[in-house]
Design an enzyme around this catalytic site. Structure first.
Site, short mmCIF file in Angstrom:
data_model
loop_
_atom_site.label_atom_id
_atom_site.label_comp_id
_atom_site.label_asym_id
_atom_site.label_seq_id
_atom_site.Cartn_x
_atom_site.Cartn_y
_atom_site.Cartn_z
N SER A 113 0.80 -1.22 0.00
CA SER A 113 0.00 0.00 0.00
C SER A 113 0.83 1.27 0.00
CB SER A 113 -0.95 -0.04 1.20
OG SER A 113 -1.86 1.02 1.11
N HIS A 114 0.68 2.06 1.05
CA HIS A 114 1.33 3.36 1.13
C HIS A 114 2.77 3.25 1.62
CE1 HIS A 114 -0.52 2.10 4.81
NE2 HIS A 114 0.37 2.81 5.46
N ASP A 277 -2.68 6.51 -3.52
CA ASP A 277 -1.51 5.90 -2.88
C ASP A 277 -0.93 4.75 -3.72
OD1 ASP A 277 -3.53 4.03 -2.51
OD2 ASP A 277 -2.67 3.30 -0.65
N ASP A 279 -1.29 1.49 -3.91
CA ASP A 279 -2.16 0.48 -4.55
C ASP A 279 -3.52 1.03 -4.94
OD1 ASP A 279 -2.81 0.75 -1.87
OD2 ASP A 279 -3.54 -1.29 -1.69
N ASP A 281 -5.96 2.58 -3.29
CA ASP A 281 -7.18 2.55 -2.47
C ASP A 281 -7.34 3.78 -1.58
OD1 ASP A 281 -5.19 1.87 -0.69
OD2 ASP A 281 -6.11 0.00 0.00
N ARG A 282 -6.29 4.59 -1.46
CA ARG A 282 -6.42 5.80 -0.64
C ARG A 282 -6.60 7.03 -1.53
NH1 ARG A 282 -2.61 5.53 4.62
NH2 ARG A 282 -3.06 3.38 5.20
N LYS A 376 -11.52 0.06 0.07
CA LYS A 376 -11.59 1.50 -0.11
C LYS A 376 -11.10 1.79 -1.52
CE LYS A 376 -7.32 2.20 2.55
NZ LYS A 376 -7.19 1.05 3.46
C1 G16 Z 1 -3.32 1.76 8.55
C2 G16 Z 1 -4.48 2.72 8.74
C3 G16 Z 1 -5.80 1.97 8.61
C4 G16 Z 1 -5.86 1.23 7.29
C5 G16 Z 1 -4.63 0.34 7.16
C6 G16 Z 1 -4.56 -0.34 5.81
O1 G16 Z 1 -3.36 0.77 9.55
O2 G16 Z 1 -4.40 3.34 9.98
O3 G16 Z 1 -6.86 2.87 8.72
O4 G16 Z 1 -7.01 0.44 7.22
O5 G16 Z 1 -3.46 1.13 7.29
O6 G16 Z 1 -4.60 0.62 4.79
P1 G16 Z 1 -3.89 0.32 3.42
O7 G16 Z 1 -4.52 -0.91 2.88
O8 G16 Z 1 -4.12 1.54 2.58
O9 G16 Z 1 -2.48 0.11 3.79
P2 G16 Z 1 -2.46 0.83 10.87
O10 G16 Z 1 -2.76 -0.46 11.57
O11 G16 Z 1 -1.04 0.98 10.41
O12 G16 Z 1 -2.91 2.04 11.60
#
Ligand code: G16
Length: 543
Positions: A113-114, A277, A279, A281-282, A376
């Site tokens: 992801s990010h 981001d 992938d 989804d953000r 998302k």
């Molecule tokens: C973080 C965010 C969450 C999100 C998760 C996954 O998790 O705080 O709200 O659901 O990332 O997001 P993505 O799929 O965009 O990586 P954490 O547990 O690091 O706070």
């Protein structure tokens, strides 16, 4: 070409976190590391004969290698058909869309992801179920259990599959269909939004910059915003997915997308700015001189949802993660619909959407989406905003100001302390939890504590319980401080402190956010002893 059975031994630490298994690329590159996790997925799925799976990733470093490994393991486990994005590319929401549209049994998403990419960056893998959403905890726990006991994995020794041409080939009798990564997703977006109105908006000279952050949403944004909707070439910047995201941190927030925010604050600002981001989804929504908080974006979309054709009949309910601001709750109340508060992570929204209890979901971490898929969806949120701007003719700034005037403003910020010593972070959370029973009723820095607990969620659909989901301290005026440990980091612990203050009076809607929250920051510091316990004097990132 034969199916090989390769002896292996378990690796420690393969328990999926908030969103799948995320580790350093170098950890994934250890012989057998990825294979073990994928074997555990197949052991959890059981008999795969006759089944279709979807496979794709965000194109980061190691994506192509991982796709080949997974294809060769899927063939060895008797999967009938694999739908793979061309070049191994599929955004996370596109995987969800393709699973649902093609009635697939599930899918494997490759992304961290990010998190940064490249040889020294991060990689990730997660399994999505047949509703298109992230596997619920009972599935991820079953996968984890298998990673602890397996002793072999099965894999075909056939040559690599050509991923770069659309078409179907066979691998040990398994059909590998390389699909256009954008087509199904673009078709879905066209059914949800008023594309004619958005086309007309661009024809009237409306200007926009979409920052793809050199990650996966570039091709989607180019195809839809520039291609289908007619925005001028160059509207999408950093639109080419790169294996290391050009060295950038592909997390759309005002810190990482500083260039876009500076442009939007400057004299040559376009009418609208947005970013996505790693992938896809953000999302981040930016107007002239204002970056919309994700919590406000969810609330504004909810309040105006019927302006988009796909939501014209109204929304059934809203769900937000616990740390997300309560701005959406006020909209739900005005609309007479339910608002659910779930733990952090998109997987907790799946049951509510499947049961038809909610239409819109959101997280403060730049995640917004709806029941059109079960992830998302960054570009979806951007198109939603474009739809709102197109049919009303109002700029982003006006939308936000009018929303605050009607519902009040929820000042909001998240302070992250990254790569903290994990033992110190755990000790801090434990000490905080021990204080909770005595906090309610106390007055802290002028606020009276109404509730202090470690959030427990009972899923209203299947009754499953998720405990220890973050400490929340809720004040009598609705202001909140929330503490959580991240479940996606790959280095030490990340402490997240979420701060929210509600302000009804429009005369006080224009304070600087950090200033507006300074009282709560001081309380958070005092009650958690964060500085003393971690040695950190200030957050690594403030969003
Ligand atoms: C973080 C965010 C969450 C999100 C998760 C996954 O998790 O705080 O709200 O659901 O990332 O997001 P993505 O799929 O965009 O990586 P954490 O547990 O690091 O706070």
């Amino acid at each position: 070409m034969t199916i090989q059975t390769v002896a292996t031994t378990p690796f420690a630490g393969q328990r999926p976190g908030t969103s799948g298994l995320r580790k350093k690329v170098t950890e994934f590159q250890q012989p057998g590391y990825l294979e073990n996790f994928v074997e555990a997925i197949f052991l959890t799925l059981g008999d795969c004969s006759g089944r279709t799976l979807v496979l794709g990733g965000d194109g980061r470093y190691f994506n192509r290698d991982a796709i080949q490994t997974i294809l060769h393991m899927a063939a060895a486990h008797g999967v009938a058909r694999m739908l793979v994005g061309r070049g191994g590319i599929l955004s996370t929401p596109a995987v969800s869309c393709v699973i649902r549209k093609h009635g697939a049994f599930g899918g494997i998403v490759l992304s961290a992801s990010h998190n940064p990419g490249g040889p020294d960056g991060d990689f990730g893998i997660k399994y999505n179920i047949e509703n298109g959403g992230p596997a619920p905890e009972k599935v991820t726990e079953a996968i984890f259990a298998h990673t602890q006991t397996l002793s072999a994995y099965r894999i075909s020794d056939a040559p690599p599959v050509n991923l770069d041409e659309i078409g179907t080939t066979s691998l040990e009798g398994m059909q590998v269909e390389v699909i256009d990564p954008v087509a199904d997703y673009a078709e879905l977006m066209g059914r949800l939004f008023d594309f004619d109105a958005i086309r007309a908006l661009f024809k009237r000279g409306f200007t926009m910059k979409f920052d793809g952050m050199s990650a996966v949403s570039g091709p989607y944004a180019r195809a839809i915003i520039e291609g289908v909707l007619g925005a001028p070439a160059g509207t999408v910047i950093n639109g080419e997915p790169l294996e290391d995201f050009g060295g950038h941190h592909p997390d759309p927030n005002p810190v990482n997308a500083a260039e876009l925010v500076a442009l939007m604050n400057g004299p040559d600002a376009p009418d609208f700015g947005a970013a996505s981001d790693g992938d896809g989804d953000r999302n981040m929504i930016v107007g002239r001189g204002i970056a919309v908080t994700p919590s406000d974006s969810l609330a504004i979309i909810a309040a105006n949802a019927t302006l988009a054709p796909g939501y014209a009949a109204g929304i059934k309910g809203i769900a937000r993660s616990m740390p997300t601001s309560t701005a959406a709750d006020r909209v739900a109340e005005a609309l007479g619909i339910s608002c659910f508060e779930t733990p952090t992570g998109w997987k907790y929204f799946g049951n509510l959407m499947d049961a038809g209890m909610v239409t819109l979901c959101g997280e403060e971490s730049y995640g917004t989406g709806s029941s059109h898929v079960r992830e998302k969806d960054g570009l979806w949120a951007v198109l939603f905003w474009l739809n709102l701007l197109a049919v009303t003719g109002k700029p982003v700034e006006q939308f936000v100001a009018e929303h605050w005037a009607r519902f009040g403003r929820n000042y909001y910020s998240r302070h992250d302390y990254e790569a903290v010593d994990a033992t110190a972070a755990d000790a801090m959370m434990a000490a905080l939890c021990a204080k909770l029973p005595k906090l309610a009723g106390q007055t802290l820095g002028g606020y009276r504590v109404a509730l202090a607990d470690d959030f427990v969620y009972t899923d209203p659909v299947d009754g499953s319980v998720a405990s220890k989901q973050g400490v929340r301290i809720v004040m009598s005026d609705g202001s909140r401080i929330v503490f959580r440990l991240s479940g996606t980091g790959t280095e030490g612990a990340t402490i997240r402190v979420y701060l929210e203050r509600y302000e009804a009076d429009p005369a006080r809607h224009h304070l600087e956010t950090q200033q507006a929250l300074s009282g709560l920051v001081a309380i958070a510091d005092g009650v958690s002893e964060l500085r003393q316990r971690t040695g950190r004097q200030r957050p690594s990132v403030i969003t």
